[in-house]
Every structure is written in structure tokens, then in C-alpha cells.
Design a protein around this motif. Structure first.
Motif, PDB file in Angstrom:
ATOM      1  N   SER A 280       0.835  -1.211   0.000  1.00 58.28           N
ATOM      2  CA  SER A 280       0.000   0.000   0.000  1.00 58.28           C
ATOM      3  C   SER A 280       0.864   1.253   0.000  1.00 58.28           C
ATOM      4  N   VAL A 281       1.974   1.238   0.729  1.00 53.50           N
ATOM      5  CA  VAL A 281       2.879   2.390   0.746  1.00 53.50           C
ATOM      6  C   VAL A 281       3.480   2.606  -0.638  1.00 53.50           C
ATOM      7  N   LEU A 282       3.927   1.531  -1.280  1.00 51.30           N
ATOM      8  CA  LEU A 282       4.508   1.637  -2.618  1.00 51.30           C
ATOM      9  C   LEU A 282       3.465   2.091  -3.639  1.00 51.30           C
ATOM     10  N   SER A 283       2.213   1.648  -3.456  1.00 58.14           N
ATOM     11  CA  SER A 283       1.141   2.065  -4.362  1.00 58.14           C
ATOM     12  C   SER A 283       0.877   3.565  -4.235  1.00 58.14           C
ATOM     13  N   LEU A 284       0.840   4.055  -3.004  1.00 60.49           N
ATOM     14  CA  LEU A 284       0.637   5.483  -2.787  1.00 60.49           C
ATOM     15  C   LEU A 284       1.827   6.281  -3.309  1.00 60.49           C
ATOM     16  N   LEU A 285       3.031   5.710  -3.181  1.00 61.03           N
ATOM     17  CA  LEU A 285       4.222   6.372  -3.719  1.00 61.03           C
ATOM     18  C   LEU A 285       4.144   6.470  -5.236  1.00 61.03           C
ATOM     19  N   ALA A 286       3.661   5.415  -5.884  1.00 57.06           N
ATOM     20  CA  ALA A 286       3.511   5.423  -7.339  1.00 57.06           C
ATOM     21  C   ALA A 286       2.544   6.521  -7.772  1.00 57.06           C
ATOM     22  N   CYS A 287       1.464   6.691  -7.019  1.00 57.03           N
ATOM     23  CA  CYS A 287       0.504   7.752  -7.333  1.00 57.03           C
ATOM     24  C   CYS A 287       1.136   9.129  -7.172  1.00 57.03           C
ATOM     25  N   SER A 288       1.984   9.271  -6.153  1.00 50.48           N
ATOM     26  CA  SER A 288       2.679  10.546  -5.946  1.00 50.48           C
ATOM     27  C   SER A 288       3.622  10.846  -7.106  1.00 50.48           C
ATOM     28  N   ILE A 289       4.285   9.825  -7.614  1.00 51.78           N
ATOM     29  CA  ILE A 289       5.183  10.002  -8.759  1.00 51.78           C
ATOM     30  C   ILE A 289       4.396  10.459  -9.984  1.00 51.78           C
ATOM     31  N   GLN A 290       3.176   9.931 -10.149  1.00 47.67           N
ATOM     32  CA  GLN A 290       2.338  10.352 -11.271  1.00 47.67           C
ATOM     33  C   GLN A 290       1.977  11.831 -11.162  1.00 47.67           C
ATOM     34  N   VAL A 291       1.661  12.288  -9.939  1.00 50.10           N
ATOM     35  CA  VAL A 291       1.359  13.707  -9.730  1.00 50.10           C
ATOM     36  C   VAL A 291       2.587  14.550 -10.050  1.00 50.10           C
ATOM     37  N   PHE A 292       3.759  14.093  -9.611  1.00 52.70           N
ATOM     38  CA  PHE A 292       5.009  14.813  -9.871  1.00 52.70           C
ATOM     39  C   PHE A 292       5.272  14.906 -11.367  1.00 52.70           C
ATOM     40  N   ALA A 293       5.050  13.813 -12.093  1.00 53.58           N
ATOM     41  CA  ALA A 293       5.239  13.813 -13.544  1.00 53.58           C
ATOM     42  C   ALA A 293       4.285  14.799 -14.209  1.00 53.58           C
ATOM     43  N   ALA A 294       3.038  14.844 -13.735  1.00 50.16           N
ATOM     44  CA  ALA A 294       2.061  15.789 -14.286  1.00 50.16           C
ATOM     45  C   ALA A 294       2.489  17.228 -14.018  1.00 50.16           C
ATOM     46  N   ALA A 295       3.054  17.474 -12.830  1.00 47.95           N
ATOM     47  CA  ALA A 295       3.519  18.821 -12.494  1.00 47.95           C
ATOM     48  C   ALA A 295       4.679  19.241 -13.401  1.00 47.95           C
ATOM     49  N   LEU A 296       5.592  18.311 -13.675  1.00 46.10           N
ATOM     50  CA  LEU A 296       6.707  18.619 -14.566  1.00 46.10           C
ATOM     51  C   LEU A 296       6.218  18.950 -15.971  1.00 46.10           C
ATOM     52  N   LEU A 297       5.249  18.181 -16.459  1.00 44.71           N
ATOM     53  CA  LEU A 297       4.702  18.442 -17.789  1.00 44.71           C
ATOM     54  C   LEU A 297       3.990  19.793 -17.834  1.00 44.71           C
ATOM     55  N   THR A 298       3.309  20.132 -16.744  1.00 44.22           N
ATOM     56  CA  THR A 298       2.623  21.422 -16.679  1.00 44.22           C
ATOM     57  C   THR A 298       3.623  22.569 -16.716  1.00 44.22           C
ATOM     58  N   LEU A 299       4.717  22.434 -15.970  1.00 38.54           N
ATOM     59  CA  LEU A 299       5.755  23.462 -15.980  1.00 38.54           C
ATOM     60  C   LEU A 299       6.409  23.574 -17.355  1.00 38.54           C
ATOM     61  N   ARG A 300       6.575  22.431 -17.996  1.00 42.28           N
ATOM     62  CA  ARG A 300       7.249  22.409 -19.305  1.00 42.28           C
ATOM     63  C   ARG A 300       6.395  23.043 -20.396  1.00 42.28           C
ATOM     64  N   TYR A 301       5.108  22.736 -20.409  1.00 45.73           N
ATOM     65  CA  TYR A 301       4.269  23.164 -21.533  1.00 45.73           C
ATOM     66  C   TYR A 301       3.287  24.283 -21.181  1.00 45.73           C
ATOM     67  N   GLY A 302       2.999  24.473 -19.897  1.00 47.24           N
ATOM     68  CA  GLY A 302       1.975  25.451 -19.530  1.00 47.24           C
ATOM     69  C   GLY A 302       2.503  26.720 -18.908  1.00 47.24           C
ATOM     70  N   GLY A 303       3.791  27.003 -19.111  1.00 45.51           N
ATOM     71  CA  GLY A 303       4.405  28.163 -18.473  1.00 45.51           C
ATOM     72  C   GLY A 303       3.771  29.490 -18.844  1.00 45.51           C
ATOM     73  N   ARG A 304       3.236  29.601 -20.058  1.00 47.64           N
ATOM     74  CA  ARG A 304       2.643  30.861 -20.509  1.00 47.64           C
ATOM     75  C   ARG A 304       1.140  30.930 -20.270  1.00 47.64           C
ATOM     76  N   SER A 305       0.582  29.885 -19.727  1.00 49.20           N
ATOM     77  CA  SER A 305      -0.864  29.865 -19.463  1.00 49.20           C
ATOM     78  C   SER A 305      -1.175  30.621 -18.169  1.00 49.20           C
ATOM     79  N   SER A 306      -2.444  30.966 -17.995  1.00 47.77           N
ATOM     80  CA  SER A 306      -2.872  31.629 -16.761  1.00 47.77           C
ATOM     81  C   SER A 306      -2.762  30.658 -15.592  1.00 47.77           C
ATOM     82  N   ALA A 307      -2.790  31.180 -14.380  1.00 48.62           N
ATOM     83  CA  ALA A 307      -2.699  30.329 -13.188  1.00 48.62           C
ATOM     84  C   ALA A 307      -3.844  29.319 -13.164  1.00 48.62           C
TER      85      ALA A 307
END
Length: 211
Positions: free
Chosen positions: A13-40
């Protein structure tokens, strides 16, 4: 090794929750990479959309494959272990339940495609952005309803709510965010479309006065 994790949590269960956290982190990186000029506001929406696509393709996609060639219960590998952990809360995910698999096929194929198109529409400020946003949100809400309503009508025989982890984390939180966020996106689209309609009406009234 389970002795090093918090009470009530297994290593899986801990590893599963960690995997979900990694997915959120990956989404945040993609947002920073491609959405920098978008509104908040749009950056938050992009964060959700990237996370949505990642979950559909990297978690639900393998679930569909395992369910079509066998079952999660008889499959092997890290993702099978993750889904077996979730299956402790909802046993239908272990046995290739036809309703669950049917919904997940649509989710993986249709919702992922809509979310990717919506990401493009948000980034490029396309005229069809809110049409896609409404359609995707309704699809997500309908998928959630059809996932749980049939089981509720039977008295929830497949749901295990005896554990706080199963009840509040697996069932309520991880399914609830696919209710709360689509509802918020529908509200955001409604406000934006109303604003556009008001601007259109104002322009029309100004033109009439000039005539």
C-alpha cells in the motif's frame, strides 16, 4: 519489512501510494514544461489533465490488458500487485467484472483522447476548448456513476469499507477526485461561456446603437 511502515499500512500500500505521488510529480513537470505561458487557472487545469492522462494510460491501460487476457488476481508484476491492493477495497477489479472492464476500455481510449485534445485546446486557446472540457467532464462523471451505482443497488457486496485505508483513501479519495474536479471544470466552463455570451451581447448592442 512491513514493521517499518505506519500502522494499518502494508508495504504494498505504501509503494502504491508512492507510485501515485510520482504520477502527480510527472504531471507537475509536464505542466511546468508546456503550460508556463498559461494563466494560473489554466495551469491548474493542465496539471489535472496531464495527471488524468497519465493515470488512464499507465494504470488503467494495463488493468484493461490484464483483464482481457486473464484477471488481475492471476496476473504477475508490479502493476498487478498495485491493482490487487486496490482490489482489497473493491473485489470486482480482481475478477475482470464485465461492467468495470467495459467502463475502463472507454476510459482508457475515449477519455485519454479527449484529455489530450483538451490539453492542446487549452495551450493553443482553441475555440472548441470548453466543448471538449464539458464532454470530458461528463464522461468522467458518468464513468464514476456506472462504476459504483450497480454495486450500490445490490447492497455493495464487493466493497470493503472495514478498513480506513480502503474506505477513505482507495474508495472515497481516489474516486472522489474524479467527481470533484470534473464538477469544478463544468462550473469553470459555464462561467467562461457565460462571460463570452455577455461580451457577444455587449458587442451586438454597441453595433445596434451605432446603426
Amino acid at each position: 519489512m512491513d514493521s517499518v511502515v505506519p500502522p494499518g499500512l502494508s508495504l504494498v500500500s505504501v509503494l502504491s501510494l508512492l507510485a501515485c505521488s510520482i504520477q502527480v510529480f510527472a504531471a507537475a513537470l509536464l505542466t511546468l514544461r508546456y503550460g508556463g505561458r498559461s494563466s494560473a487557472e489554466d495551469r491548474w487545469i493542465l496539471l489535472w489533465l496531464f495527471y488524468d492522462v497519465i493515470v488512464h494510460l499507465t494504470l488503467e491501460g494495463p488493468f484493461v490488458y490484464m483483464s482481457l487476457v486473464g484477471t488481475v488476481e492471476t496476473s504477475e508484476g508490479p502493476l498487478a500487485e498495485l491493482w490487487r491492493e486496490y482490489g482489497k477495497a473493491d473485489s470486482r477489479w480482481l475478477i475482470s467484472d464485465p461492467t468495470i472492464v467495459s467502463i475502463e476500455i472507454l476510459t482508457v481510449v475515449l477519455d485519454s483522447m479527449l484529455a489530450l485534445l483538451l490539453i492542446h485546446a487549452v495551450l493553443k486557446d482553441k475555440y472548441y476548448r470548453h466543448w471538449l472540457q464539458v464532454v470530458l467532464s461528463v464522461c468522467e462523471l458518468y464513468g464514476g456513476w456506472m462504476t459504483f451505482c450497480p454495486d450500490w443497488l445490490m447492497g455493495s457486496p464487493h466493497l470493503d469499507t472495514s478498513s480506513w485505508l480502503h474506505m477513505w483513501v482507495y474508495l472515497v479519495f481516489f474516486n472522489g477526485i474524479w467527481v470533484v474536479v470534473p464538477v469544478l471544470l463544468l462550473i469553470q466552463s459555464w462561467i467562461s461561456l457565460r462571460r463570452l455570451h455577455t461580451l457577444g451581447q455587449d458587442d451586438h448592442n454597441i453595433k445596434r446603437k451605432k446603426m
